[in-house]
Scaffold this active site. Sequence first.
Site, mmCIF file in Angstrom:
data_model
loop_
_atom_site.group_PDB
_atom_site.id
_atom_site.type_symbol
_atom_site.label_atom_id
_atom_site.label_comp_id
_atom_site.label_asym_id
_atom_site.label_seq_id
_atom_site.Cartn_x
_atom_site.Cartn_y
_atom_site.Cartn_z
ATOM 1 N N LYS A 188 26.060 -15.799 8.596
ATOM 2 C CA LYS A 188 27.045 -15.731 7.509
ATOM 3 C C LYS A 188 26.293 -15.522 6.202
ATOM 4 C CE LYS A 188 30.070 -17.095 4.375
ATOM 5 N NZ LYS A 188 29.335 -16.443 3.275
ATOM 6 N N GLU A 264 18.190 -26.611 4.167
ATOM 7 C CA GLU A 264 17.157 -26.288 3.159
ATOM 8 C C GLU A 264 17.909 -26.207 1.847
ATOM 9 O OE1 GLU A 264 13.941 -25.885 3.810
ATOM 10 O OE2 GLU A 264 14.121 -25.939 5.986
ATOM 11 N N CYS A 299 14.356 -21.057 -4.858
ATOM 12 C CA CYS A 299 14.539 -22.470 -4.524
ATOM 13 C C CYS A 299 13.342 -23.301 -4.954
ATOM 14 C CB CYS A 299 14.818 -22.638 -3.039
ATOM 15 S SG CYS A 299 13.549 -21.935 -2.007
ATOM 16 N N GLU A 398 19.358 -28.954 -10.744
ATOM 17 C CA GLU A 398 18.858 -27.597 -10.560
ATOM 18 C C GLU A 398 19.717 -26.624 -11.379
ATOM 19 O OE1 GLU A 398 19.425 -25.934 -6.637
ATOM 20 O OE2 GLU A 398 17.353 -25.235 -6.728
HETATM 21 P P1 NAD Z 1 25.931 -22.327 -1.730
HETATM 22 O O1 NAD Z 1 25.756 -23.606 -1.007
HETATM 23 O O2 NAD Z 1 27.082 -22.194 -2.622
HETATM 24 O O3 NAD Z 1 26.040 -21.124 -0.693
HETATM 25 C C1 NAD Z 1 25.105 -20.933 0.338
HETATM 26 C C2 NAD Z 1 25.825 -20.359 1.534
HETATM 27 O O4 NAD Z 1 26.783 -21.313 1.977
HETATM 28 C C3 NAD Z 1 26.603 -19.084 1.244
HETATM 29 O O5 NAD Z 1 26.515 -18.228 2.359
HETATM 30 C C4 NAD Z 1 28.026 -19.586 1.086
HETATM 31 O O6 NAD Z 1 28.978 -18.603 1.400
HETATM 32 C C5 NAD Z 1 28.057 -20.702 2.096
HETATM 33 N N1 NAD Z 1 29.085 -21.713 1.827
HETATM 34 C C6 NAD Z 1 29.647 -22.047 0.644
HETATM 35 N N2 NAD Z 1 30.576 -23.006 0.824
HETATM 36 C C7 NAD Z 1 30.597 -23.303 2.144
HETATM 37 C C8 NAD Z 1 31.329 -24.231 2.955
HETATM 38 N N3 NAD Z 1 32.253 -25.033 2.434
HETATM 39 N N4 NAD Z 1 31.067 -24.277 4.268
HETATM 40 C C9 NAD Z 1 30.134 -23.480 4.822
HETATM 41 N N5 NAD Z 1 29.426 -22.565 4.116
HETATM 42 C C10 NAD Z 1 29.646 -22.483 2.793
HETATM 43 O O7 NAD Z 1 24.568 -22.063 -2.476
HETATM 44 P P2 NAD Z 1 24.199 -20.767 -3.311
HETATM 45 O O8 NAD Z 1 24.760 -20.968 -4.668
HETATM 46 O O9 NAD Z 1 24.513 -19.531 -2.590
HETATM 47 O O10 NAD Z 1 22.626 -20.848 -3.294
HETATM 48 C C11 NAD Z 1 21.914 -21.503 -4.264
HETATM 49 C C12 NAD Z 1 21.354 -22.782 -3.717
HETATM 50 O O11 NAD Z 1 20.523 -22.538 -2.591
HETATM 51 C C13 NAD Z 1 20.476 -23.468 -4.702
HETATM 52 O O12 NAD Z 1 20.774 -24.825 -4.731
HETATM 53 C C14 NAD Z 1 19.068 -23.263 -4.156
HETATM 54 O O13 NAD Z 1 18.117 -24.180 -4.516
HETATM 55 C C15 NAD Z 1 19.309 -23.256 -2.712
HETATM 56 N N6 NAD Z 1 18.212 -22.572 -2.031
HETATM 57 C C16 NAD Z 1 17.351 -23.323 -1.278
HETATM 58 C C17 NAD Z 1 16.286 -22.725 -0.616
HETATM 59 C C18 NAD Z 1 15.342 -23.518 0.258
HETATM 60 O O14 NAD Z 1 14.604 -22.931 1.025
HETATM 61 N N7 NAD Z 1 15.334 -24.830 0.185
HETATM 62 C C19 NAD Z 1 16.108 -21.349 -0.724
HETATM 63 C C20 NAD Z 1 16.998 -20.616 -1.526
HETATM 64 C C21 NAD Z 1 18.057 -21.243 -2.160
#
Ligand code: NAD
Length: 494
Positions: A188, A264, A299, A398
Site C-alpha cells: 500500500k 518504523e 526519517c 518531528e
Molecule cells: P503516515 O503514517 O500518515 O502514512 C504512512 C502510510 O500509512 C501511508 O501509506 C498512509 O496511506 C498509511 N496510512 C495512513 N493512515 C492509515 C491507517 N489509518 N491505517 C493504515 N494505514 C494508514 O505517515 P507519512 O506522513 O506518510 O510519513 C511520514 C512519517 O513516516 C514520519 O513520521 C517519518 O518519520 C516516518 N518515517 C519513518 C521512517 C523510518 O524508517 N523509521 C522512514 C520514513 C518515514
Amino acid sequence: MNTAELTRLRSQPVKAGSHIIDGELRAASHGKVMDIVSPIDGTLLTTVPRGTADDANAAAAAARKAFDDGRWSGLAPAARKKILLKWADLIEANAMEIAVLGVRDNGTEIGMALKAEPLSAAGTIRYYAEAIDKIYGEIAPTAPGNLGLVHKEPVGVVGAIVPWNFPLMIGAWKLGPALAAGCTVVLKPAETASLSLLRIAELALEAGLPKGVLNVVTGEGAIVGAALAEAADVDVIVFTGSGTTGRRLLQASAKSNLKRVYLELGGKSPNIVFADAPDIDEAAKVSAQGIFRNSGQVCIAGSRLLVERSIHDAFVEKLVATAKSMKVGDPLDPSTGAGAVNSLGQLEQNLQFVEEARLAGRTIATGGKRILAESGGYYMEPTVVAGVEPSDRVAQEEVFGPVLAVLPFDTEDEAIEIANGTNFGLAAAVWTQNLSRAHRMVKRIKAGVVHVNTYGGADSTVPLGGVKQSGNGHDKSLHAFDKYLDLKTAWIKL
Ligand code: NAD
C-alpha cells in the site's frame, strides 16, 4: 546527468495508475479515482484508483492463494533468486524514467532521488536476492538420543504500508527480504507517492514474478491501509510512517487476527557536535545536508543540533551560511539542493512550527518562509531556529520538514540528557576526535543508529530500526529476514 533526457521525461504525460492485483491491472471496485497533484507546480499529474476495502481484501486473498499454493515459496531458491535479480536489473535499466516519475509525484530533488530511489531499490533487491540460497536452518546441540532441527519458513502474506518520502527505497527495504524469504505481499503506497512503486511492480511481473505474489493497492490509508491491517488473510504488517498510524495498526491487529506488526516510525534525532570535532567546516556542511536534503523529509534527519557552547556561535554561523547557499526549487533541475515539500498540508505544518518558535521568542537564524509560491509548487527555505529549549515543541516533535532546532550544551552528561530527552530513538550523530568519548556516546545514546563524524549514508549491510517510540524490528541487513521467516522446530527421537 543528461538534462535533455530530464526535459523529455518531465514533459511526458503520465498514464493513469491501476491497482495490481493477482497479476492484473485493475480499477477500484467502485470505479473512483484519486487526483495526483505534483508538488513541483501544483498541477494535476494523473490519477490512481481510490482503493476500497474490497480491493484490499481481494489483493490479500490473491496473495494468500499465491502463498498457499507454493507458486513462489515452492520454487527452488536459485529460481527465485534469478527472478529477483532480473527485477533489479530492469529497475536499474529504467532508473532515470522511474526517478523522474517519482520526483514529479513526491518532489525530492533528482540528484538524491536517482540514487536513493530506483538505484537504491535495485541494490536492496539484489542484496536480498543474493542471500536467498545462503540462509541455513540449524541443528540444535541437544543431548544424545534426540535430533533438534530448526527450520526457517516464510511467514506468509505480508501487508507492507509505506510513506511518501522515499517510496522506492523504503518499499524495497520491505519487498526485498519479504519476497526473498518466499512470502507474498500486498503493498500500500502513500497517497502522494504511488506512481514509481506501481511502475516497479509492473517490472516485477515483466521479470517473471508469478501473479499474485506482489500486489499493489493505491488509495487512502484510512481505507486501504486500515483494511489490510484488519484482513484475516494478512499474517504480518510491516509499516513505515507516523506514530499515530502505527498505534492504529497495533489496535487493528489486536481486534483481528493478532497479526505481527513491525513499525518504523519517526525521529527527532540529535546531531551532537563537540568542540573537538575533527573538521568543523565539514561538520557544518554535513549537518546542514543531514537536515535539509529532501526538504527535511527524512526519517533519520538530524533535526536537533546540539553544539558545545564554546563553538556554538561560530558553528551556527557556518551552518547558516551553508543553508543560505543551498539552492531550493525545481527538483528536476540537477543543480537543486532541496526540492519541493511533498504536499501543501506538510508545508503548512512546517511553517506552523516556525511560527510557534518565533512567538516563543526563539531566534530564526535563517529561513522560515514559503518561497516560489508563484510556481504553484510547495517550497520552503532551509530554516535554522536557534536558542531552542529542550522542552520546546520544535525540539520534541518531528517536523518532517527543513527546520533545524539548535541547542547549546556544556558537558557530555548534559548532551546525553538532552539527546535522550524525547520519546524518539531512531538516529543520532556525534562529532568528536576523542575515541573514548565517541564510544561512550554511542553506548549512552538511545537510538537505532549512531553516526560518528558523519551523518547518514549507512548502506544495506547494517540494520535500521528505532527504539522507544521510533518503532520495533529492523529494515536492512540480514537481520531484516527475522520479520519474514518463522522458526519451526522438529524434535526427533532417534
Ligand atoms: P503516515 O503514517 O500518515 O502514512 C504512512 C502510510 O500509512 C501511508 O501509506 C498512509 O496511506 C498509511 N496510512 C495512513 N493512515 C492509515 C491507517 N489509518 N491505517 C493504515 N494505514 C494508514 O505517515 P507519512 O506522513 O506518510 O510519513 C511520514 C512519517 O513516516 C514520519 O513520521 C517519518 O518519520 C516516518 N518515517 C519513518 C521512517 C523510518 O524508517 N523509521 C522512514 C520514513 C518515514
